[in-house]
Write a protein that holds these residues in place. Sequence first.
Motif, PDB file in Angstrom:
ATOM      1  N   GLY A 277      24.568 -16.648 -12.424  1.00  0.00           N
ATOM      2  CA  GLY A 277      23.810 -17.335 -11.385  1.00  0.00           C
ATOM      3  C   GLY A 277      23.909 -16.733  -9.989  1.00  0.00           C
ATOM      4  O   GLY A 277      23.174 -17.151  -9.096  1.00  0.00           O
ATOM      5  N   ASP A 278      24.818 -15.756  -9.809  1.00  0.00           N
ATOM      6  CA  ASP A 278      24.951 -15.145  -8.469  1.00  0.00           C
ATOM      7  C   ASP A 278      25.560 -13.743  -8.623  1.00  0.00           C
ATOM      8  O   ASP A 278      26.485 -13.376  -7.914  1.00  0.00           O
ATOM      9  N   LEU A 279      24.986 -12.979  -9.562  1.00  0.00           N
ATOM     10  CA  LEU A 279      25.645 -11.738 -10.003  1.00  0.00           C
ATOM     11  C   LEU A 279      25.242 -10.536  -9.129  1.00  0.00           C
ATOM     12  O   LEU A 279      24.726  -9.532  -9.597  1.00  0.00           O
TER      13      LEU A 279
ATOM     14  N   GLY B 219      28.516  -8.326  -4.575  1.00  0.00           N
ATOM     15  CA  GLY B 219      29.658  -9.000  -3.955  1.00  0.00           C
ATOM     16  C   GLY B 219      30.401  -9.879  -4.953  1.00  0.00           C
ATOM     17  O   GLY B 219      31.489 -10.378  -4.654  1.00  0.00           O
ATOM     18  N   SER B 220      29.837 -10.092  -6.129  1.00  0.00           N
ATOM     19  CA  SER B 220      30.495 -10.871  -7.187  1.00  0.00           C
ATOM     20  C   SER B 220      31.062  -9.956  -8.265  1.00  0.00           C
ATOM     21  O   SER B 220      31.329 -10.394  -9.385  1.00  0.00           O
ATOM     22  N   ILE B 221      31.194  -8.681  -7.931  1.00  0.00           N
ATOM     23  CA  ILE B 221      31.732  -7.713  -8.897  1.00  0.00           C
ATOM     24  C   ILE B 221      32.830  -6.932  -8.177  1.00  0.00           C
ATOM     25  O   ILE B 221      32.623  -6.447  -7.057  1.00  0.00           O
TER      26      ILE B 221
ATOM     27  N   ILE C 195      33.398 -11.799 -10.843  1.00  0.00           N
ATOM     28  CA  ILE C 195      34.072 -12.946 -10.228  1.00  0.00           C
ATOM     29  C   ILE C 195      33.032 -13.985  -9.789  1.00  0.00           C
ATOM     30  O   ILE C 195      31.825 -13.714  -9.842  1.00  0.00           O
ATOM     31  N   ASP C 196      33.510 -15.155  -9.386  1.00  0.00           N
ATOM     32  CA  ASP C 196      32.699 -16.147  -8.657  1.00  0.00           C
ATOM     33  C   ASP C 196      31.526 -16.787  -9.411  1.00  0.00           C
ATOM     34  O   ASP C 196      30.445 -16.966  -8.804  1.00  0.00           O
ATOM     35  N   PRO C 197      31.691 -17.199 -10.674  1.00  0.00           N
ATOM     36  CA  PRO C 197      30.513 -17.797 -11.344  1.00  0.00           C
ATOM     37  C   PRO C 197      30.301 -19.280 -11.007  1.00  0.00           C
ATOM     38  O   PRO C 197      29.989 -20.081 -11.886  1.00  0.00           O
ATOM     39  N   GLU C 198      30.420 -19.656  -9.748  1.00  0.00           N
ATOM     40  CA  GLU C 198      30.250 -21.079  -9.402  1.00  0.00           C
ATOM     41  C   GLU C 198      28.788 -21.526  -9.470  1.00  0.00           C
ATOM     42  O   GLU C 198      28.503 -22.720  -9.509  1.00  0.00           O
ATOM     43  N   PHE C 199      27.852 -20.554  -9.472  1.00  0.00           N
ATOM     44  CA  PHE C 199      26.432 -20.902  -9.600  1.00  0.00           C
ATOM     45  C   PHE C 199      25.986 -20.945 -11.062  1.00  0.00           C
ATOM     46  O   PHE C 199      24.797 -21.037 -11.352  1.00  0.00           O
TER      47      PHE C 199
HETATM   48 MG    MG Z   1      30.123 -16.040  -4.439  1.00  0.00          MG
END
Ligand code: MG
Length: 408
Positions: A232-234, A237-239, A249-253
């Motif tokens: 959802g937000d790949l 900045g999420s890698i 990282i960061d799969p909050e979406f």
């Molecule tokens: Mg994020």
Amino acid sequence: MSTYVALDSSTVIDYLRQCEEVRAVFAPDEPLWAREVGDGNLNLVFQVYSQADPRRSLVVKQALPYVRCVGPSWPMTLERNRIEGEALQVEWAICPGRVPRLYRLDVPMALMVMENLEPHVIMRKGLIARKRYPRFAEHIGTFMAHTLFKTSDLYLDHATKKREVARFINPDLCKITEDLVFTHPYMEAEGNRWNRLLDPEVERLRADQALKDEIFWLKDQFMTRAQALIHGDLHTGSIMVTEDDTRVIDPEFAFYGPMGFDVGAVLGNLCLSYASHEGHTLDPDERCEYQEYLLGLVRAVWTVFEREFRRLWDEHPTPWPGGAYQDRYLLQLLRDSAGFGGCKMMRRVLGLAHVLDLDSIPDPATRARAESLALAIGQSWVRERESLASIDDLITLVRHARPAFPYD
Ligand code: MG
Ligand code: SR1
């Protein structure tokens, strides 16, 4: 702890002392130190180190009850931390070692205790510095193929899939995407910001009903197509990467949405980097060489993704037909990826949340040229997506894109 309280770099140590799960890393009473390092838009992130041996460390990530980059005036559900923790568990089960190891998920405290990824760097920063990541395409292409295939109806039985859709209903974070990716960039909206040198282009885009119709079409797909559990937000900045390793990282979406939203995020962010080197790399030969490298990554990511996705489809018993049906499915996925990737490029120039790749170009006119190139690529992906037949067609659109800035 059972009631939420936001931690600081002192109380986070008290918190860890009572966690059984961290005994593999820290002894019960050993001296620790912590620092808050979160530079994202939403959360607190603490790195916690053993004072005696800094090779032993952990990360504590805690959601705040509001959007950090805006402040308490924009309240945001703490539920996003549960979604992130459970998505990490699913992703680890499917692709062990491609996400940080999760030691503890504390839902009332809206926090996770995780592996501290060192010496990894946020990929976006590495790309700005023209670094090369030889394993990235294989890693991320495989990660996306496995996580998307194995959470879809191609793999799960109908009841499990629907229970998973329910577990990952994520209305508040989806609403951020619906607004910030698909809607606000094309209208007057609080929080929008853009390079004022691009005023004529921003005005033109906001008036372009044909383009906005395509973007609304994609927004509808985002809101209604529960194809797979997507990150959802790949974006890059999420890698986090090293030359040998890649971590998502960061799969909050995360929620059940269209697969192309993840694939498009990776391809689109590689092309944001491509555009940004108009400003970061002034020597034309050096720029051309690195931009070619980035286009090579775009091709390789898709090629690995498609190869792995087809392999999983062919190897797992599924009632869905292979052959021409599989070809059609993958082609539509490429076209969806182009559409979503294009939207995600444009929102980073026009909307609230920008990217370091472009924002770190100091000279406004040079930055405007790079941003205008990003807009040109993004528009072409959205407008031309249904005519694409291969990844090379998508790359051709990048090669043919020209910045509209400076204007005549
Ligand atoms: Mg994020
Ligand atoms: C208010 S949150 C802004 C953006 O940050 C996240 O990384 C998502 O991309 C979101 O759209």
